[in-house]
Design a protein around this motif. Structure first.
Motif, short mmCIF file in Angstrom:
data_model
loop_
_atom_site.label_atom_id
_atom_site.label_comp_id
_atom_site.label_asym_id
_atom_site.label_seq_id
_atom_site.Cartn_x
_atom_site.Cartn_y
_atom_site.Cartn_z
N SER A 242 0.85 -1.19 0.00
CA SER A 242 0.00 0.00 0.00
C SER A 242 0.89 1.24 0.00
O SER A 242 2.11 1.15 0.08
CB SER A 242 -0.89 0.00 1.24
OG SER A 242 -0.09 0.16 2.41
N GLU A 243 0.27 2.40 -0.07
CA GLU A 243 1.06 3.64 -0.04
C GLU A 243 1.84 3.74 1.27
O GLU A 243 3.01 4.10 1.27
CB GLU A 243 0.14 4.85 -0.20
CG GLU A 243 0.89 6.18 -0.22
CD GLU A 243 -0.03 7.37 -0.41
OE1 GLU A 243 0.46 8.51 -0.33
OE2 GLU A 243 -1.25 7.16 -0.63
N ARG A 244 1.19 3.41 2.38
CA ARG A 244 1.90 3.44 3.66
C ARG A 244 2.99 2.39 3.70
O ARG A 244 4.08 2.61 4.24
CB ARG A 244 0.91 3.22 4.81
CG ARG A 244 1.54 3.35 6.18
CD ARG A 244 0.52 3.45 7.28
NE ARG A 244 -0.32 2.26 7.36
CZ ARG A 244 -1.27 2.08 8.29
NH1 ARG A 244 -1.49 3.04 9.18
NH2 ARG A 244 -1.99 0.98 8.30
N ARG A 246 4.74 1.36 1.18
CA ARG A 246 5.87 1.85 0.38
C ARG A 246 6.71 2.82 1.18
O ARG A 246 7.94 2.83 1.07
CB ARG A 246 5.36 2.48 -0.93
CG ARG A 246 4.68 1.48 -1.85
CD ARG A 246 4.45 2.03 -3.25
NE ARG A 246 3.44 3.08 -3.31
CZ ARG A 246 2.14 2.86 -3.41
NH1 ARG A 246 1.67 1.62 -3.45
NH2 ARG A 246 1.28 3.87 -3.50
N ARG A 247 6.06 3.64 2.00
CA ARG A 247 6.81 4.56 2.86
C ARG A 247 7.63 3.79 3.88
O ARG A 247 8.79 4.11 4.15
CB ARG A 247 5.86 5.52 3.57
CG ARG A 247 5.21 6.56 2.67
CD ARG A 247 4.69 7.73 3.48
NE ARG A 247 3.70 7.31 4.48
CZ ARG A 247 2.39 7.26 4.24
NH1 ARG A 247 1.91 7.60 3.05
NH2 ARG A 247 1.55 6.88 5.20
N LYS A 248 7.03 2.73 4.45
CA LYS A 248 7.75 1.93 5.45
C LYS A 248 8.93 1.20 4.82
O LYS A 248 10.00 1.06 5.43
CB LYS A 248 6.80 0.93 6.10
CG LYS A 248 5.76 1.57 7.01
CD LYS A 248 4.86 0.52 7.64
CE LYS A 248 3.84 1.13 8.59
NZ LYS A 248 2.96 0.10 9.21
N ARG A 250 10.69 2.24 2.28
CA ARG A 250 11.76 3.23 2.03
C ARG A 250 12.57 3.51 3.28
O ARG A 250 13.75 3.87 3.19
CB ARG A 250 11.17 4.52 1.47
CG ARG A 250 10.75 4.45 0.02
CD ARG A 250 10.51 5.83 -0.56
NE ARG A 250 9.32 6.44 0.02
CZ ARG A 250 8.11 6.37 -0.52
NH1 ARG A 250 7.94 5.69 -1.65
NH2 ARG A 250 7.09 6.96 0.05
N ASP A 251 11.96 3.34 4.45
CA ASP A 251 12.66 3.61 5.70
C ASP A 251 13.62 2.49 6.11
O ASP A 251 14.38 2.65 7.07
CB ASP A 251 11.65 3.83 6.84
CG ASP A 251 10.91 5.16 6.71
OD1 ASP A 251 11.44 6.06 6.02
OD2 ASP A 251 9.82 5.29 7.30
N ASP A 254 18.88 3.15 2.78
CA ASP A 254 19.05 3.99 1.60
C ASP A 254 18.99 3.17 0.32
O ASP A 254 18.48 3.63 -0.71
CB ASP A 254 20.39 4.73 1.67
CG ASP A 254 20.34 5.93 2.61
OD1 ASP A 254 19.21 6.36 2.94
OD2 ASP A 254 21.40 6.42 3.00
N ARG A 257 15.38 2.47 -0.40
CA ARG A 257 14.74 3.74 -0.78
C ARG A 257 15.09 4.13 -2.21
O ARG A 257 14.22 4.50 -3.00
CB ARG A 257 15.18 4.85 0.18
CG ARG A 257 14.62 6.23 -0.18
CD ARG A 257 15.16 7.30 0.74
NE ARG A 257 16.60 7.34 0.72
CZ ARG A 257 17.34 7.91 -0.23
NH1 ARG A 257 16.74 8.49 -1.27
NH2 ARG A 257 18.66 7.91 -0.16
N GLU A 261 12.48 4.56 -5.31
CA GLU A 261 12.35 5.86 -5.96
C GLU A 261 12.70 5.80 -7.44
O GLU A 261 12.26 6.65 -8.23
CB GLU A 261 13.21 6.88 -5.25
CG GLU A 261 12.69 7.24 -3.85
CD GLU A 261 13.58 8.21 -3.11
OE1 GLU A 261 14.69 8.50 -3.62
OE2 GLU A 261 13.18 8.70 -2.03
N ASP A 295 0.78 -3.88 5.70
CA ASP A 295 0.87 -2.93 4.59
C ASP A 295 1.73 -3.44 3.44
O ASP A 295 1.83 -2.79 2.41
CB ASP A 295 1.44 -1.59 5.09
CG ASP A 295 0.46 -0.87 6.00
OD1 ASP A 295 -0.67 -0.62 5.54
OD2 ASP A 295 0.82 -0.57 7.15
#
Length: 324
Positions: A242-244, A246-248, A250-251, A254, A257, A261, A295
């Protein structure tokens, strides 16, 4: 800007000698007229600058005159106050020395810069530690730092991931990364990195060593960390996130991430998307991906998906047994 430009002119004249107005204007990216106005300002401030006419003429300082602040520009002076790290200096046993150095630098600054320098140090603060870290200070940090300065071999008992061994190392430098201290050292002709908190015992050997002339700690650390990340990412996983999620992802690091990206992700109507991410070995990757929760769904490889399913089933069984 003008104060910085005036000091730059002063430093150029002090280090290079006679310099033409055209050359000053070119380096400062201003007009020749502005250079003449700046020279007048320096003269009015008591700086003994004079002009020589003719083909090889230009501006010069009176022989033997030098400013007290050798080679330091206004932005550089501000940067010194901006970059102070009292925490690490204190851990190294240099807290008092750092404070005294700051006072001496402050005293050397022109009067109109002192207020600005104080503002920099009072309005910006660096905390290199991560959240919820206890601020652990390695027991042997000061001893290792002394060995780095004196180029002295030390004997350590080091606990790695696999075992505990006695080693003799030649410490080349200390690095503080993410609130954790590391020593970069030479052993048996190879340069290695040791985490200070994993040193169980330390003793001096009384033997000195010759530091490699071409060793540069910052350059080595940058390349070593890049190589470390390249080496640990040994595979690829297909995930649905999910969008969340994908954020997790990336964290995580590097490397992950940058990989995400670089993708062109096309989410479905619910905001979920499928894509590939770099992973470490299966055991660690399953731990990291399970930690993200619902997620992210692992689609492959099959052994990674099976390990994540096993992790989730074990957790679900634990909660069923406990009746919660």
């Amino acid at each position: 800007m003008r104060a910085s430009r005036l000091l730059t002119i002063l430093m150029i004249l002090q280090t290079r000698g006679r310099t033409s107005a055209d050359r000053l204007a070119e380096e400062l990216e201003v007009s020749v007229r502005t250079v003449y106005r700046d020279i007048d300002q320096l003269s009015a401030a008591g700086v003994p600058v004079y002009a020589e006419t003719g083909r090889n003429g230009g501006f010069a300082l009176l022989d033997g005159w030098k400013t007290r602040l050798n080679g330091l520009t206004a932005p550089e002076a501000r940067a010194l106050f901006f970059s102070g790290l009292p925490g690490p200096a204190g851990e190294l046993g240099l807290g008092n020395e750092a404070a005294q150095a700051e006072l001496k630098l402050l005293a050397a600054l022109p009067a109109d810069w002192q207020a600005e320098a104080r503002r920099m140090s009072s309005r910006f603060h660096f905390d290199p530690r991560g959240w919820f870290q206890p601020g652990y200070k390695p027991e042997f940090l000061k001893l290792v730092a002394e060995a780095v300065w004196s180029e002295t071999r030390i004997a350590i008992r080091y606990e790695s991931w696999t075992d505990t061994r006695d080693r003799v190392i030649e410490p080349l430098g200390l690095v503080l990364k993410g609130g954790i201290w590391y020593v970069v050292a030479q052993r048996e002709g190879n340069i290695r990195t040791y985490r200070l908190s994993q040193i169980q015992a330390l003793g001096p050997t009384g033997e000195t060593f010759t530091r490699p002339k071409d060793f540069d700690l910052p350059s080595h650390w940058v390349e070593a960390t890049r190589q470390f990340e390249r080496d640990i990412y040994v595979g690829t996983a297909r995930v649905r996130a999910s969008e969340r999620g994908r954020r997790k992802l990336r964290d995580l690091s590097d490397t992950v991430r940058q990989a995400i990206e670089a993708l062109t992700v096309t989410p479905d109507a619910d905001g979920w998307a499928e894509f590939d991410v770099p992973i470490e070995e299966i055991g660690w990757a399953s731990h990291e991906l399970t930690r993200i929760g619902g997620d992210v769904e692992v689609l492959g490889p099959p052994e990674l998906r099976a390990r994540v399913v096993q992790n989730v089933q074990t957790m679900a069984q634990l909660y069923r047994v406990n009746g919660t």
